[in-house]
Write a protein that holds these residues in place. Sequence first.
Motif, PDB file in Angstrom:
ATOM      1  N   PRO A 184      13.288  -6.797  -3.191  1.00 58.31           N
ATOM      2  CA  PRO A 184      12.155  -7.322  -3.990  1.00 58.31           C
ATOM      3  C   PRO A 184      11.185  -6.018  -3.837  1.00 58.31           C
ATOM      4  CG  PRO A 184      12.633  -8.913  -2.705  1.00 58.31           C
ATOM      5  CD  PRO A 184      13.370  -7.887  -2.042  1.00 58.31           C
ATOM      6  N   ALA A 185      10.396  -5.838  -4.945  1.00 59.81           N
ATOM      7  CA  ALA A 185       9.375  -4.603  -4.670  1.00 59.81           C
ATOM      8  C   ALA A 185       8.326  -5.250  -3.976  1.00 59.81           C
ATOM      9  CB  ALA A 185       8.945  -4.491  -6.149  1.00 59.81           C
ATOM     10  N   ALA A 186       7.855  -6.347  -3.659  1.00 59.72           N
ATOM     11  CA  ALA A 186       6.777  -6.786  -2.839  1.00 59.72           C
ATOM     12  C   ALA A 186       7.094  -6.437  -1.406  1.00 59.72           C
ATOM     13  CB  ALA A 186       6.689  -8.373  -2.831  1.00 59.72           C
ATOM     14  N   LEU A 187       8.453  -6.440  -0.913  1.00 56.44           N
ATOM     15  CA  LEU A 187       9.109  -5.962   0.249  1.00 56.44           C
ATOM     16  C   LEU A 187       8.762  -4.587   0.677  1.00 56.44           C
ATOM     17  CD1 LEU A 187      10.700  -7.314   2.796  1.00 56.44           C
ATOM     18  CD2 LEU A 187      12.725  -6.257   1.801  1.00 56.44           C
ATOM     19  N   VAL A 188       8.782  -3.698  -0.332  1.00 53.55           N
ATOM     20  CA  VAL A 188       8.588  -2.138  -0.122  1.00 53.55           C
ATOM     21  C   VAL A 188       6.957  -1.886   0.017  1.00 53.55           C
ATOM     22  CG1 VAL A 188       8.912   0.125  -1.245  1.00 53.55           C
ATOM     23  CG2 VAL A 188      10.526  -1.538  -1.424  1.00 53.55           C
ATOM     24  N   ARG A 189       6.351  -2.696  -0.792  1.00 46.74           N
ATOM     25  CA  ARG A 189       4.757  -2.624  -0.901  1.00 46.74           C
ATOM     26  C   ARG A 189       4.317  -3.144   0.518  1.00 46.74           C
ATOM     27  NH1 ARG A 189       5.245  -4.444  -6.473  1.00 46.74           N
ATOM     28  NH2 ARG A 189       4.848  -6.505  -5.553  1.00 46.74           N
ATOM     29  N   ASP A 190       4.756  -4.275   0.927  1.00 48.12           N
ATOM     30  CA  ASP A 190       4.405  -4.689   2.258  1.00 48.12           C
ATOM     31  C   ASP A 190       4.499  -3.822   3.395  1.00 48.12           C
ATOM     32  OD1 ASP A 190       3.345  -7.112   3.721  1.00 48.12           O
ATOM     33  OD2 ASP A 190       5.167  -6.738   4.950  1.00 48.12           O
ATOM     34  N   TYR A 191       5.459  -2.928   3.476  1.00 51.84           N
ATOM     35  CA  TYR A 191       5.883  -1.826   4.565  1.00 51.84           C
ATOM     36  C   TYR A 191       4.657  -0.886   4.344  1.00 51.84           C
ATOM     37  CZ  TYR A 191       8.132   1.916   7.052  1.00 51.84           C
ATOM     38  OH  TYR A 191       8.239   3.025   7.916  1.00 51.84           O
ATOM     39  N   MET A 192       4.281  -0.332   3.202  1.00 55.66           N
ATOM     40  CA  MET A 192       3.356   0.514   2.883  1.00 55.66           C
ATOM     41  C   MET A 192       2.131   0.085   3.235  1.00 55.66           C
ATOM     42  SD  MET A 192       5.438   2.116  -0.663  1.00 55.66           S
ATOM     43  CE  MET A 192       4.383   3.582  -0.786  1.00 55.66           C
ATOM     44  N   VAL A 193       1.723  -0.758   2.922  1.00 53.85           N
ATOM     45  CA  VAL A 193       0.406  -1.253   3.053  1.00 53.85           C
ATOM     46  C   VAL A 193       0.200  -1.779   4.568  1.00 53.85           C
ATOM     47  CG1 VAL A 193      -1.225  -3.366   2.785  1.00 53.85           C
ATOM     48  CG2 VAL A 193      -0.175  -2.332   0.661  1.00 53.85           C
ATOM     49  N   ASN A 194       1.150  -2.158   5.250  1.00 52.82           N
ATOM     50  CA  ASN A 194       0.911  -2.968   6.514  1.00 52.82           C
ATOM     51  C   ASN A 194       1.778  -2.302   7.615  1.00 52.82           C
ATOM     52  OD1 ASN A 194      -0.695  -5.486   5.803  1.00 52.82           O
ATOM     53  ND2 ASN A 194       1.151  -5.958   4.810  1.00 52.82           N
ATOM     54  N   PHE A 195       1.986  -0.758   7.593  1.00 58.20           N
ATOM     55  CA  PHE A 195       2.903  -0.205   8.226  1.00 58.20           C
ATOM     56  C   PHE A 195       2.143  -0.223   9.703  1.00 58.20           C
ATOM     57  CE2 PHE A 195       3.538   3.736  10.539  1.00 58.20           C
ATOM     58  CZ  PHE A 195       4.979   3.679  10.701  1.00 58.20           C
ATOM     59  N   ALA A 222      13.468  -2.854  -6.935  1.00 63.00           N
ATOM     60  CA  ALA A 222      13.340  -1.905  -5.754  1.00 63.00           C
ATOM     61  C   ALA A 222      15.024  -1.775  -5.061  1.00 63.00           C
ATOM     62  CB  ALA A 222      12.349  -2.222  -4.788  1.00 63.00           C
ATOM     63  N   PHE A 223      15.222  -1.139  -4.468  1.00 66.66           N
ATOM     64  CA  PHE A 223      16.455  -1.038  -3.817  1.00 66.66           C
ATOM     65  C   PHE A 223      16.436  -0.653  -2.338  1.00 66.66           C
ATOM     66  CE2 PHE A 223      16.701   2.695  -6.501  1.00 66.66           C
ATOM     67  CZ  PHE A 223      17.312   3.603  -5.478  1.00 66.66           C
ATOM     68  N   GLU A 224      17.468  -0.937  -1.671  1.00 63.98           N
ATOM     69  CA  GLU A 224      17.839  -0.330  -0.164  1.00 63.98           C
ATOM     70  C   GLU A 224      18.982   0.231  -0.350  1.00 63.98           C
ATOM     71  OE1 GLU A 224      18.297  -1.947   4.334  1.00 63.98           O
ATOM     72  OE2 GLU A 224      18.344  -3.572   2.853  1.00 63.98           O
ATOM     73  N   TYR A 225      19.020   1.384   0.435  1.00 57.52           N
ATOM     74  CA  TYR A 225      20.320   2.185   0.303  1.00 57.52           C
ATOM     75  C   TYR A 225      20.939   2.798   1.935  1.00 57.52           C
ATOM     76  CZ  TYR A 225      17.895   6.749   0.919  1.00 57.52           C
ATOM     77  OH  TYR A 225      17.207   7.567   1.316  1.00 57.52           O
ATOM     78  N   LEU A 226      22.035   2.873   2.071  1.00 53.76           N
ATOM     79  CA  LEU A 226      22.423   3.478   3.114  1.00 53.76           C
ATOM     80  C   LEU A 226      23.336   4.652   2.675  1.00 53.76           C
ATOM     81  CD1 LEU A 226      22.980   4.067   6.397  1.00 53.76           C
ATOM     82  CD2 LEU A 226      25.095   2.874   5.881  1.00 53.76           C
ATOM     83  N   ASN A 227      23.282   6.055   2.943  1.00 46.24           N
ATOM     84  CA  ASN A 227      23.980   7.080   2.555  1.00 46.24           C
ATOM     85  C   ASN A 227      24.497   7.972   3.895  1.00 46.24           C
ATOM     86  OD1 ASN A 227      23.421  10.534   2.431  1.00 46.24           O
ATOM     87  ND2 ASN A 227      24.657   9.409   0.480  1.00 46.24           N
TER      88      ASN A 227
END
Length: 418
Positions: A113-124, A203-208
């Motif tokens: 979810p894009a909201a998950l990414v935004r939450d990290y950036m806003v509430n880091f 949005a997406f999560e990745y491991l490289n």
Amino acid sequence: MQSLINKVKCALGLGIVISTASAIAVDINFDKLDKCTALSRIHATLLSGDFPAVSECRSATGPIETAFPDWVNQHGHRLCLLKTNTFVELSGLKCYRERYGTTNSLTCYGERPAALVRDYMVNFKERYASQSNDYLSRARQCDISSGDASRRDATALPTLLQYAGKQEFGFSSALGKQKLQNGEALHGFATTSPKVGQHGAAAFEYLNVRQFDPIDPKTLDAGQIIGKWRVKLSSNADDSNFARFESIFRKAGLGFVVKAIDIDIRRDANADSYTGSDSITKKILRSITTDLANEEFTVMSEPDVLRAVGVQQGSISDVVNRLRPYGDRLSPTVAKNLDFKMWIKDSGKPCMQGGNGAFGAGVFRTDGIIGALDNYGSISFFVFGLGACARSNSPQRRYVEDLVKDAKENMVSGLPNN
């Protein structure tokens, strides 16, 4: 001879492609770089050199994979979209394997979810700072880690995924035994491009995980303090970045070989503020320009580059930035300070006889991030041989390597003493 130059200009132009916590139903899982056993297994698989058989590969599915560029699986680049994810620790993720040159990698990703990414950036600071610090500490404890784990910026997003999204935040862990780095694991979260987002993947999560030729962390290429500066120099750090160039030149009937050197310049945390008025990267660029002029390289004019990419007017920095993969584009503020220059040399070397070969060079330069007091910019410099000048015999290859070596010396000597 003019036909070769026109072909080069055309190919060059086409190739510059260079909330609140209560609203979140799920948390960010800091659980990839600390999966020590899984990382060891993946790294060992990559080190073995084995590449999946065709029967283990599938066709692209979903908006993220269909955004991948058309140069995949051409001219030394190999891609396998895996039918099966065999790593239990990465269940629920789609995976693919890549090989280009001596670099092997595994990348797995999943929509988020894009909201998950935004939450990290806003509430880091309130919610995630402590969790992420603990996460990096756990990653450093893995036996497979060389002891270096840190947060990473947008440049960490793997090349193919840059065509689908833009990294918002991420983490990395250097891999290797006896503190000798021969791999890297990257874990990050990205938002998708508008085109990909139209099809539901916000949005997406990745491991490289990448394996490459060993680097001694004590050497300059791995990063080192020089005087009052902390610099990181990397040579062809990700060869797949040049796969699209190779594909385009070969389609134009031109052989292609490339070498590159990048420098990222930051102020050492223990040093006092830099008081110089001159841009450090501009000073380095002037030295590189002088060396190329002495070697009789000719600058491609801005109108030539703009016409080659099908644009009659505008800012070359904006045009070049738009042609980069979506996830590799600079912010509008930084892009305005982007310098991009290209040079051609088509005479003076045996491989150029009869108009059958040429050498080229290019530079991307920025002054740094406005407001980031420790960031003083970066330069990416690359040299390439075309046609007969791309053949494997040593004089041509050595010439390309020597120009990159000279640029590296200019980068280091261009650092101010104060």
